[in-house]
Design an enzyme around this catalytic site. Structure first.
Site, short mmCIF file in Angstrom:
data_model
loop_
_atom_site.label_atom_id
_atom_site.label_comp_id
_atom_site.label_asym_id
_atom_site.label_seq_id
_atom_site.Cartn_x
_atom_site.Cartn_y
_atom_site.Cartn_z
N GLY A 8 2.85 -6.23 -0.64
CA GLY A 8 3.53 -5.46 0.51
C GLY A 8 3.88 -6.14 1.73
O GLY A 8 3.61 -5.44 2.74
N GLY A 11 5.84 -4.98 4.52
CA GLY A 11 5.84 -3.83 5.18
C GLY A 11 5.19 -3.37 6.49
O GLY A 11 4.86 -4.51 7.06
N GLN A 12 5.01 -2.23 6.80
CA GLN A 12 4.42 -1.97 8.11
C GLN A 12 3.10 -2.61 8.44
O GLN A 12 2.79 -3.19 9.56
CB GLN A 12 4.51 -0.52 8.41
CG GLN A 12 4.51 -0.11 10.02
CD GLN A 12 3.61 1.27 10.33
OE1 GLN A 12 3.15 1.82 9.11
NE2 GLN A 12 3.75 1.77 11.47
N ASP A 34 5.89 -9.35 -1.84
CA ASP A 34 6.65 -8.11 -1.70
C ASP A 34 7.74 -8.18 -2.76
O ASP A 34 8.29 -9.19 -3.39
CB ASP A 34 7.21 -7.84 -0.32
CG ASP A 34 7.45 -6.60 0.07
OD1 ASP A 34 8.04 -5.77 -0.63
OD2 ASP A 34 6.69 -5.93 1.03
N ASP A 52 6.51 -8.19 -8.12
CA ASP A 52 6.76 -6.65 -8.18
C ASP A 52 5.51 -6.25 -8.56
O ASP A 52 5.22 -6.57 -10.11
CB ASP A 52 8.06 -6.23 -9.05
CG ASP A 52 8.15 -4.69 -9.29
OD1 ASP A 52 7.28 -4.01 -8.80
OD2 ASP A 52 9.14 -4.25 -9.93
N TYR A 143 2.71 12.84 -2.48
CA TYR A 143 1.88 11.60 -1.95
C TYR A 143 0.45 11.76 -1.79
O TYR A 143 -0.57 10.91 -2.21
CB TYR A 143 2.52 11.24 -0.36
CG TYR A 143 2.02 10.08 0.32
CD1 TYR A 143 2.12 8.95 -0.13
CD2 TYR A 143 1.16 10.25 1.36
CE1 TYR A 143 1.39 7.89 0.72
CE2 TYR A 143 0.67 9.28 2.23
CZ TYR A 143 0.77 8.18 1.77
OH TYR A 143 0.41 7.00 2.51
N LYS A 147 -2.58 9.87 -3.57
CA LYS A 147 -3.71 9.14 -2.75
C LYS A 147 -5.22 9.46 -3.30
O LYS A 147 -5.87 8.98 -3.46
CB LYS A 147 -3.69 9.37 -1.37
CG LYS A 147 -2.45 8.43 -1.04
CD LYS A 147 -2.50 6.75 -0.95
CE LYS A 147 -1.64 5.92 -0.39
NZ LYS A 147 -1.69 4.57 -0.73
#
Ligand code: AKB
Length: 319
Positions: A8, A11-12, A34, A52, A143, A147
């Site tokens: 990832g 990503g952010q 990513d 992936d 979500y 988590k």
């Protein structure tokens, strides 16, 4: 010698954590991966690949071939997007984590894993203020459910197989390098972009919706600190509360007005309002402070200044 795999990295969190990890462990030892191309600066500075995490066979092959010792698994479907396709989000969030945990069980070189949890593990029945490390966790979002289940799996693998999986319950993360995507706290990123580009912002949360937030630099520092702490200090085998600062859309708008006096904010709450209403307003992170020395530097004033400058620089690099 550590060899780090970041999943990832486009990503952010990944786009900034990768840079910090490369500073610490050396560019050649941090593999940025990513499902899409990673940003050019990350691609040019060190090894990268399209990978992936759902493809468990390629994943394990990659980990063995590159003698990976630590994995940072940052890929996830966030709270807003997860509500649109609940079962897909559940599948992606859970299966990707299980692929990593199962791999760590068999690949001996992998000795430490980071996986982010979220304040979304809390729900409407959780006390809203100064929410404790150990309290009611009855999330009402897909979500949040993924988590919370992920936290249970991490604790299970930590104790059952004596692994070293570490985790933080991130609050809303604020950054300008890479935009957030699909979360409920994203308004606190979008507001800076629209303030710079349009001078106004329409918030999808009500004006007095307080949520815990953190500037990305503080979040990256916290992550590195947790991951480099001695194993015996880590008393929480699921995920650590990390609080940062708490503010409302109205408060952040007031702060922006100190820099852009004509800035206007309006409110049009959407499907993310009930998600935000189900989350805590402030977090108690004293256990993280005691165990591994969590500290945060950015208050709402410093965060606003650095965000506005960062976004301006991004759109007008020569000014
Ligand atoms: C989201 O809003 O979904 C995330 C989070 C708080 O985990 N930023």
């Amino acid at each position: 010698m550590e060899n780090i795999l970041v999943i990832g990295a486009a990503g952010q969190i990944g786009s900034e954590l990768t840079v910090a990890l490369r500073k610490k462990y050396g560019n050649d030892h941090v593999f940025a991966t990513d499902i899409k191309e990673v940003p050019a600066d990350i691609k040019n500075a060190g090894p990268s690949a399209i990978l992936d995490v759902m493809d468990d066979k390629r994943l394990i092959h990659f980990v063995i071939r590159h003698k990976i010792t630590q994995i940072y698994h940052l890929a996830a479907v966030l709270s807003g997007n997860a509500e649109k396709l609940p079962l897909q989000a559940w599948h992606i969030n859970m299966q990707s984590l299980l692929n990593i945990l199962d791999l760590a069980k068999v690949v001996e070189d992998v000795h430490r894993i980071f996986w982010p949890s979220s304040i979304a593990v809390f729900g409407p029945t959780t006390p809203k203020q100064n929410t404790a490390q150990l309290t009611v966790t009855e999330p009402s979002t897909v979500y949040g459910i993924s988590k919370l289940a992920g936290e249970r799996w991490c604790e299970y693998f930590n104790t059952r197989y004596d692994l070293d999986i570490r985790s933080i319950r991130y609050p809303g993360l604020i950054s300008y390098k890479t935009e957030a995507g699909g979360g409920t706290t994203d308004y606190a990123v979008e507001i800076f972009y629209d303030a710079v580009k349009k001078g106004k912002y329409e918030s999808f949360l009500k004006e007095n919706t307080a949520l815990p937030m953190m500037f990305m630099k503080d979040a990256v520092n916290a992550t590195v600190k947790l991951m480099t702490a001695p194993k015996e200090n880590i008393t929480v085998k699921s995920s650590y509360n990390v609080g940062g600062i708490s503010f409302t859309p109205k408060q952040i708008a007031e702060e922006i007005k100190h820099h852009i006096p004509d800035f206007e904010i309006s409110y049009k709450p959407d499907f993310r309002q009930p998600i935000a209403d189900s989350w805590p307003q402030s977090i108690n992170d004293s256990v993280a402070q005691t165990d591994w020395g969590l500290e945060t530097k950015y208050d709402i004033k410093a965060l606003t200044e650095v965000m506005l400058n960062g976004v301006k620089e991004k759109f007008n690099p020569n000014k």
